[in-house]
Design a protein around this motif. Structure first.
Motif, PDB file in Angstrom:
ATOM      1  N   ARG A 208      37.895   1.821  16.331  1.00 37.37           N
ATOM      2  CA  ARG A 208      39.142   1.094  16.192  1.00 37.37           C
ATOM      3  C   ARG A 208      39.350   0.733  14.740  1.00 37.37           C
ATOM      4  O   ARG A 208      38.397   0.363  14.063  1.00 37.37           O
ATOM      5  CB  ARG A 208      39.130  -0.163  17.056  1.00 37.37           C
ATOM      6  N   VAL A 209      40.581   0.852  14.292  1.00 38.58           N
ATOM      7  CA  VAL A 209      40.858   0.551  12.892  1.00 38.58           C
ATOM      8  C   VAL A 209      40.615  -0.932  12.647  1.00 38.58           C
ATOM      9  O   VAL A 209      39.983  -1.320  11.679  1.00 38.58           O
ATOM     10  CB  VAL A 209      42.304   0.947  12.531  1.00 38.58           C
ATOM     11  N   ASP A 210      41.101  -1.736  13.562  1.00 36.73           N
ATOM     12  CA  ASP A 210      40.973  -3.178  13.395  1.00 36.73           C
ATOM     13  C   ASP A 210      40.496  -3.773  14.716  1.00 36.73           C
ATOM     14  O   ASP A 210      41.269  -3.957  15.640  1.00 36.73           O
ATOM     15  CB  ASP A 210      42.347  -3.750  13.005  1.00 36.73           C
ATOM     16  N   ARG A 211      39.207  -4.034  14.790  1.00 37.58           N
ATOM     17  CA  ARG A 211      38.604  -4.478  16.048  1.00 37.58           C
ATOM     18  C   ARG A 211      39.293  -5.697  16.640  1.00 37.58           C
ATOM     19  O   ARG A 211      39.651  -5.731  17.809  1.00 37.58           O
ATOM     20  CB  ARG A 211      37.136  -4.818  15.842  1.00 37.58           C
ATOM     21  N   ALA A 212      39.459  -6.701  15.801  1.00 32.72           N
ATOM     22  CA  ALA A 212      39.988  -7.971  16.292  1.00 32.72           C
ATOM     23  C   ALA A 212      41.384  -7.768  16.865  1.00 32.72           C
ATOM     24  O   ALA A 212      41.704  -8.219  17.955  1.00 32.72           O
ATOM     25  CB  ALA A 212      40.035  -8.981  15.160  1.00 32.72           C
ATOM     26  N   ARG A 213      42.204  -7.001  16.136  1.00 39.57           N
ATOM     27  CA  ARG A 213      43.564  -6.806  16.573  1.00 39.57           C
ATOM     28  C   ARG A 213      43.618  -6.060  17.901  1.00 39.57           C
ATOM     29  O   ARG A 213      44.328  -6.438  18.817  1.00 39.57           O
ATOM     30  CB  ARG A 213      44.326  -6.005  15.518  1.00 39.57           C
ATOM     31  N   SER A 214      42.786  -5.010  17.970  1.00 40.51           N
ATOM     32  CA  SER A 214      42.787  -4.205  19.177  1.00 40.51           C
ATOM     33  C   SER A 214      42.345  -5.037  20.380  1.00 40.51           C
ATOM     34  O   SER A 214      42.867  -4.907  21.477  1.00 40.51           O
ATOM     35  CB  SER A 214      41.878  -3.006  18.973  1.00 40.51           C
ATOM     36  N   ARG A 215      41.353  -5.922  20.163  1.00 44.33           N
ATOM     37  CA  ARG A 215      40.915  -6.776  21.264  1.00 44.33           C
ATOM     38  C   ARG A 215      42.034  -7.682  21.738  1.00 44.33           C
ATOM     39  O   ARG A 215      42.230  -7.882  22.924  1.00 44.33           O
ATOM     40  CB  ARG A 215      39.749  -7.642  20.814  1.00 44.33           C
ATOM     41  N   ASN A 216      42.776  -8.218  20.762  1.00 41.21           N
ATOM     42  CA  ASN A 216      43.855  -9.126  21.134  1.00 41.21           C
ATOM     43  C   ASN A 216      44.920  -8.436  21.966  1.00 41.21           C
ATOM     44  O   ASN A 216      45.545  -9.048  22.807  1.00 41.21           O
ATOM     45  CB  ASN A 216      44.501  -9.734  19.888  1.00 41.21           C
ATOM     46  N   THR A 217      45.133  -7.147  21.688  1.00 40.94           N
ATOM     47  CA  THR A 217      46.145  -6.440  22.468  1.00 40.94           C
ATOM     48  C   THR A 217      45.557  -5.926  23.777  1.00 40.94           C
ATOM     49  O   THR A 217      46.200  -5.216  24.511  1.00 40.94           O
ATOM     50  CB  THR A 217      46.721  -5.244  21.680  1.00 40.94           C
ATOM     51  N   GLY A 218      44.308  -6.274  24.045  1.00 38.62           N
ATOM     52  CA  GLY A 218      43.688  -5.883  25.313  1.00 38.62           C
ATOM     53  C   GLY A 218      43.078  -4.491  25.260  1.00 38.62           C
ATOM     54  O   GLY A 218      42.730  -3.917  26.283  1.00 38.62           O
ATOM     55  N   GLY A 219      42.955  -3.934  24.056  1.00 38.15           N
ATOM     56  CA  GLY A 219      42.419  -2.572  23.932  1.00 38.15           C
ATOM     57  C   GLY A 219      40.922  -2.510  24.190  1.00 38.15           C
ATOM     58  O   GLY A 219      40.203  -3.495  24.035  1.00 38.15           O
ATOM     59  N   THR A 220      40.451  -1.326  24.595  1.00 34.89           N
ATOM     60  CA  THR A 220      39.030  -1.147  24.830  1.00 34.89           C
ATOM     61  C   THR A 220      38.422  -0.182  23.813  1.00 34.89           C
ATOM     62  O   THR A 220      37.201  -0.051  23.735  1.00 34.89           O
ATOM     63  CB  THR A 220      38.765  -0.550  26.226  1.00 34.89           C
ATOM     64  N   GLY A 221      39.260   0.517  23.065  1.00 33.75           N
ATOM     65  CA  GLY A 221      38.739   1.507  22.113  1.00 33.75           C
ATOM     66  C   GLY A 221      38.383   2.824  22.786  1.00 33.75           C
ATOM     67  O   GLY A 221      37.804   3.703  22.168  1.00 33.75           O
ATOM     68  N   LEU A 222      38.734   2.941  24.068  1.00 32.82           N
ATOM     69  CA  LEU A 222      38.373   4.163  24.796  1.00 32.82           C
ATOM     70  C   LEU A 222      39.589   5.012  25.148  1.00 32.82           C
ATOM     71  O   LEU A 222      39.467   6.173  25.552  1.00 32.82           O
ATOM     72  CB  LEU A 222      37.622   3.797  26.086  1.00 32.82           C
ATOM     73  N   GLY A 223      40.776   4.417  25.000  1.00 31.80           N
ATOM     74  CA  GLY A 223      42.010   5.096  25.440  1.00 31.80           C
ATOM     75  C   GLY A 223      42.186   6.493  24.865  1.00 31.80           C
ATOM     76  O   GLY A 223      42.401   7.459  25.606  1.00 31.80           O
ATOM     77  N   LEU A 224      42.063   6.626  23.558  1.00 28.17           N
ATOM     78  CA  LEU A 224      42.309   7.936  22.933  1.00 28.17           C
ATOM     79  C   LEU A 224      41.187   8.932  23.228  1.00 28.17           C
ATOM     80  O   LEU A 224      41.424  10.136  23.276  1.00 28.17           O
ATOM     81  CB  LEU A 224      42.514   7.785  21.422  1.00 28.17           C
ATOM     82  N   ALA A 225      39.958   8.426  23.433  1.00 29.04           N
ATOM     83  CA  ALA A 225      38.864   9.336  23.803  1.00 29.04           C
ATOM     84  C   ALA A 225      39.175   9.947  25.170  1.00 29.04           C
ATOM     85  O   ALA A 225      38.981  11.152  25.386  1.00 29.04           O
ATOM     86  CB  ALA A 225      37.537   8.581  23.837  1.00 29.04           C
ATOM     87  N   ILE A 226      39.686   9.123  26.072  1.00 29.80           N
ATOM     88  CA  ILE A 226      40.065   9.606  27.405  1.00 29.80           C
ATOM     89  C   ILE A 226      41.209  10.622  27.286  1.00 29.80           C
ATOM     90  O   ILE A 226      41.181  11.699  27.875  1.00 29.80           O
ATOM     91  CB  ILE A 226      40.463   8.419  28.319  1.00 29.80           C
ATOM     92  N   VAL A 227      42.205  10.282  26.484  1.00 27.65           N
ATOM     93  CA  VAL A 227      43.357  11.171  26.273  1.00 27.65           C
ATOM     94  C   VAL A 227      42.885  12.543  25.785  1.00 27.65           C
ATOM     95  O   VAL A 227      43.278  13.577  26.313  1.00 27.65           O
ATOM     96  CB  VAL A 227      44.344  10.548  25.257  1.00 27.65           C
ATOM     97  N   LYS A 228      42.027  12.543  24.782  1.00 27.10           N
ATOM     98  CA  LYS A 228      41.579  13.809  24.181  1.00 27.10           C
ATOM     99  C   LYS A 228      40.842  14.681  25.216  1.00 27.10           C
ATOM    100  O   LYS A 228      41.071  15.872  25.311  1.00 27.10           O
ATOM    101  CB  LYS A 228      40.672  13.509  22.986  1.00 27.10           C
ATOM    102  N   HIS A 229      39.984  14.037  26.001  1.00 25.42           N
ATOM    103  CA  HIS A 229      39.259  14.770  27.041  1.00 25.42           C
ATOM    104  C   HIS A 229      40.212  15.442  28.019  1.00 25.42           C
ATOM    105  O   HIS A 229      40.037  16.605  28.375  1.00 25.42           O
ATOM    106  CB  HIS A 229      38.367  13.807  27.828  1.00 25.42           C
ATOM    107  N   ILE A 230      41.191  14.678  28.477  1.00 21.45           N
ATOM    108  CA  ILE A 230      42.122  15.229  29.476  1.00 21.45           C
ATOM    109  C   ILE A 230      42.914  16.384  28.881  1.00 21.45           C
ATOM    110  O   ILE A 230      43.066  17.437  29.505  1.00 21.45           O
ATOM    111  CB  ILE A 230      43.084  14.126  29.996  1.00 21.45           C
ATOM    112  N   VAL A 231      43.398  16.198  27.658  1.00 22.83           N
ATOM    113  CA  VAL A 231      44.203  17.242  27.015  1.00 22.83           C
ATOM    114  C   VAL A 231      43.359  18.512  26.838  1.00 22.83           C
ATOM    115  O   VAL A 231      43.810  19.624  27.140  1.00 22.83           O
ATOM    116  CB  VAL A 231      44.748  16.739  25.661  1.00 22.83           C
TER     117      VAL A 231
END
Ligand code: ADP
Length: 258
Positions: A208-231
């Motif tokens: 994640r570019v900005d850990r704190a920010r991503s956490r605040n938005t409820g991010g897990t840091g896994l979304g794009l890894a999942i996206v890439k796998h599916i694609v």
């Protein structure tokens, strides 16, 4: 490189030479290193919300008569952190399922217009909440072969990111068209953008570019890894262009038939 050596000896026990075997173990090492990193990351990500849930619950129990406002505030944090834990566990399970069953896609002929209808209700609600402008440019009557549920996950993850990383009054674009026998899905936003050196790394798990920010938005840091796998399971690819402070544009290309 790993080297294994053995002497070569003839019948009369004279040393004739040696055999050296060179093993390139850089790949193995890298996989092992990534596995260790992954376990460390998961542990860290799980620990943070658990520590805070415990801390606030203990404080509430210790305090004989917490006033109503404090009680509410602490319980809200506990709720938020447990929701985070839940999404984290959900995404981890998703990722491991996808990695294991990469080949087991439930492939169907997808009518893009119909497929979009379901996903859009969820997205439109979020864009309205943040008063973002949402612009769709969808080529009508196009089809592709793929797993509709998995591809919906791709679309939702990209759209949620676009919404999360764009301040209110920004714009999110969704474009879908057919080009060279491929279906191209593009999600563009006018948000915070991604630093150049991070654009390749954002597809890694937990990056994640900005850990704190991503956490605040409820991010897990896994979304794009999942996206890439599916694609990639659909024989497609994903790319990103971005400029900090201006916005980002994610493009997914999937062959119509594979
Ligand atoms: P997260 O749950 O943190 O959003 P993702 O795997 O979906 O995890 O994304 C990884 C990181 O990539 C994010 O933490 C964020 O730093 C960056 N990112 C993803 N999408 C965008 C976007 N549309 N705009 C800016 N940054 C983004």
């Amino acid at each position: 490189i790993e080297v294994v050596g053995a002497p070569v000896i003839n019948d009369v026990k004279d040393l004739k030479g040696a055999v050296l075997v060179f093993h390139d173990i850089t790949d193995l090492k890298r996989v092992e290193e990534m596995r260790k990193d992954f376990v460390a990351n998961v542990s860290h990500e799980l620990k943070t919300p658990i520590t805070s849930i415990r801390g606030f619950a203990e404080t509430l129990l210790d305090d004989e008569s917490p006033d109503e406002e404090v009680r509410k505030q602490f319980l809200t944090i506990i709720l938020k952190e447990s929701t985070r834990l839940q999404s984290l566990v959900h995404d981890l399970l998703e990722l491991s399922k996808i990695e294991k069953e990469e080949m087991k896609l439930n492939t169907k002929l997808i009518n893009v217009d119909e497929w979009l209808k379901n996903s859009l209700t969820l997205i439109e609600q979020q864009t309205q909440e943040k008063s973002l402008q949402f612009i769709q440019e969808i080529q009508p009557n196009i089809h592709l072969h793929g797993d509709p549920d998995r591809l919906q996950q791709v679309l939702l993850n990209l759209m949620y990111n676009a919404i999360n990383y764009t301040g209110s009054k920004g714009t999110v674009f969704l474009r879908i068209k057919e080009l060279n026998n491929k279906i191209e899905i593009q999600v563009e936003d006018t948000g915070i953008g991604i630093p150049k050196e991070a654009t390749q790394r954002i597809f890694e798990r937990f990056y994640r570019v900005d850990r704190a920010r991503s956490r605040n938005t409820g991010g897990t840091g896994l979304g794009l890894a999942i996206v890439k796998h599916i694609v990639e399971a659909h024989q497609g690819n994903i790319s990103v262009t971005s400029e900090e402070g201006k916005g980002s544009c994610f493009t997914v290309k999937i062959p119509k038939k594979w």
